[in-house]
Design an enzyme around this catalytic site. Sequence first.
Site, PDB file in Angstrom:
ATOM      1  N   ARG A   1       8.268  12.513   3.466  1.00 37.15           N
ATOM      2  CA  ARG A   1       7.159  13.449   3.317  1.00 37.15           C
ATOM      3  C   ARG A   1       7.340  14.663   4.224  1.00 37.15           C
ATOM      4  NH1 ARG A   1       1.103  13.300   4.781  1.00 37.15           N
ATOM      5  NH2 ARG A   1       0.271  14.587   3.080  1.00 37.15           N
TER       6      ARG A   1
ATOM      7  N   HIS B   1       6.688   9.297  -4.293  1.00 32.17           N
ATOM      8  CA  HIS B   1       5.500   8.447  -4.156  1.00 32.17           C
ATOM      9  C   HIS B   1       5.761   7.000  -4.595  1.00 32.17           C
ATOM     10  CE1 HIS B   1       2.696  12.224  -4.110  1.00 32.17           C
ATOM     11  NE2 HIS B   1       3.345  12.049  -2.981  1.00 32.17           N
TER      12      HIS B   1
ATOM     13  N   ASN C   1      -0.477   8.582  14.592  1.00 28.80           N
ATOM     14  CA  ASN C   1      -0.532   8.579  13.127  1.00 28.80           C
ATOM     15  C   ASN C   1       0.873   8.490  12.522  1.00 28.80           C
ATOM     16  OD1 ASN C   1       0.466  11.149  13.040  1.00 28.80           O
ATOM     17  ND2 ASN C   1      -1.489  12.121  12.597  1.00 28.80           N
TER      18      ASN C   1
ATOM     19  N   ASP D   1      12.446   3.007  -5.571  1.00 32.25           N
ATOM     20  CA  ASP D   1      12.945   2.552  -6.870  1.00 32.25           C
ATOM     21  C   ASP D   1      12.141   3.206  -7.991  1.00 32.25           C
ATOM     22  OD1 ASP D   1      10.512   1.318  -6.890  1.00 32.25           O
ATOM     23  OD2 ASP D   1      11.282  -0.724  -6.999  1.00 32.25           O
TER      24      ASP D   1
ATOM     25  N   HIS E   1       7.362  18.583   3.189  1.00 32.73           N
ATOM     26  CA  HIS E   1       6.452  19.572   3.765  1.00 32.73           C
ATOM     27  C   HIS E   1       7.209  20.690   4.465  1.00 32.73           C
ATOM     28  CE1 HIS E   1       2.460  17.142   3.843  1.00 32.73           C
ATOM     29  NE2 HIS E   1       3.054  17.111   2.677  1.00 32.73           N
TER      30      HIS E   1
END
Length: 330
Positions: free
Chosen positions: A64, A191, A93, A253, A68
């Site tokens: 991620r 995702h 976090n 996958d 970004h």
Amino acid sequence: MAAKISTKSALIVFLAVLSISQCCYGKLEFGSYKETCPNVENIVFKVVKEGFIKDPSVAPAMIRLYFHDCFSNGCDASLLLDGTSSEKKATPNLSVRGYELLDDIKTALENDCHGVVSCADIIALATRDLVTLASGEKTRYEIPTGRLDGRESTALSVDLPSPQLSVSQTAAMFAKRKLSVDDMVLLLGGHTIGVAHCSFIKDRLYNFKNTNKPDPSMDPKLVQELRGKCPEKSSTDGIINLDQDFSSSNIVDVSFYKQINSSRGILQIDQELANDGMTKKMVTDLAKGNDFLARFGQAMVNLGSVGVKDEQNGEIRRSCRSCNNLFCTK
Ligand code: HEM
Ligand SMILES: *[C@@H]1O[C@H](CO)[C@@H](O)[C@H](O)[C@H]1NC(C)=O
Ligand SMILES: *[C@@H]1O[C@H](CO)[C@@H](O)[C@H](O)[C@H]1NC(C)=O
């Protein structure tokens, strides 16, 4: 006559812009450190693997972070300049682990070849290695290097898509970065791993587009399950897996496409990919095929060439957390 001139000059400007944009893609090459830091890929892999064994969730966090960084102002590690290191260390976090792993890699590389490897390349290489590790070593893509680190960190989140955008709005944001609709569909396959906070999908569970009903494109069984994990009124923001096939939630996958093909997408944009005419066919093809991993790798390489900096606006940072010049914008 005037009209003729302006068409001509528009063409010249167009060609100039085209050649500028082509200049920087060409800067990346495979094995760009083979003279200056021949062991770079082995060193990165070793440190990344140690980090992954300690905490596998560093894989989704880094994937991620790569997205970004590349999407906001190009793949130039500007994301790493955000805030002070102590704040980052103090904030427990998900993305924090990404930053710490990058520091460990930078330290290891500085020991072996001082001042040579950019933080932007470290992000790209570490992300590639984490995709490999999180796929159970079923895939590995080669990624060109030669990125330089940016000297400024712009207002970050501004240019990132929201999960509530339509497929065509999202595609327009990818197109602005020379990424195709296919790249977009493949990259959203990111995702297949990691988590999302309930706050991003509460509307889909309780009040979709102010209807007081759930999103009709979500499998009603999934709505029930997720309502259990994300109560409507709760003082805490829970987290849920982006890949709802529990046997592969932490594995890179193809199952993300099977999930959205069965109305089991988590984010609104994920589900829209399976329903929108522009992307539907590709989703059903990916859901049944097994070439996702290789194609995902190619799309990650494409993402890695967005907005690469040159000597005029980039440098090799000494520390990934701050730029070399005292006066750089933070
Ligand atoms: C239209 C584009 C995208 C939107 C709207 C979007 C949105 C989101 C949102 C809302 C989350 C949950 C964040 C949270 O709750 O903290 C998330 C997580 C994630 N996204 Fe995306 N995303 C997009 C594209 C991508 C792409 C292109 C990749 C990678 C190639 C990616 C990789 C991830 C990963 C791995 C996570 C899980 C992070 C973790 O577990 O720490 N996303 N995304
Ligand atoms: C996560 O860490 C970032 C970077 O330090 C910080 O800006 C952000 O506020 C943190 N988010 C949460 C939910 O703690
Ligand atoms: C995708 O969805 C269609 C329509 O529901 C279904 O016929 C097909 O079997 C699904 N494909 C996969 C691979 O799940």
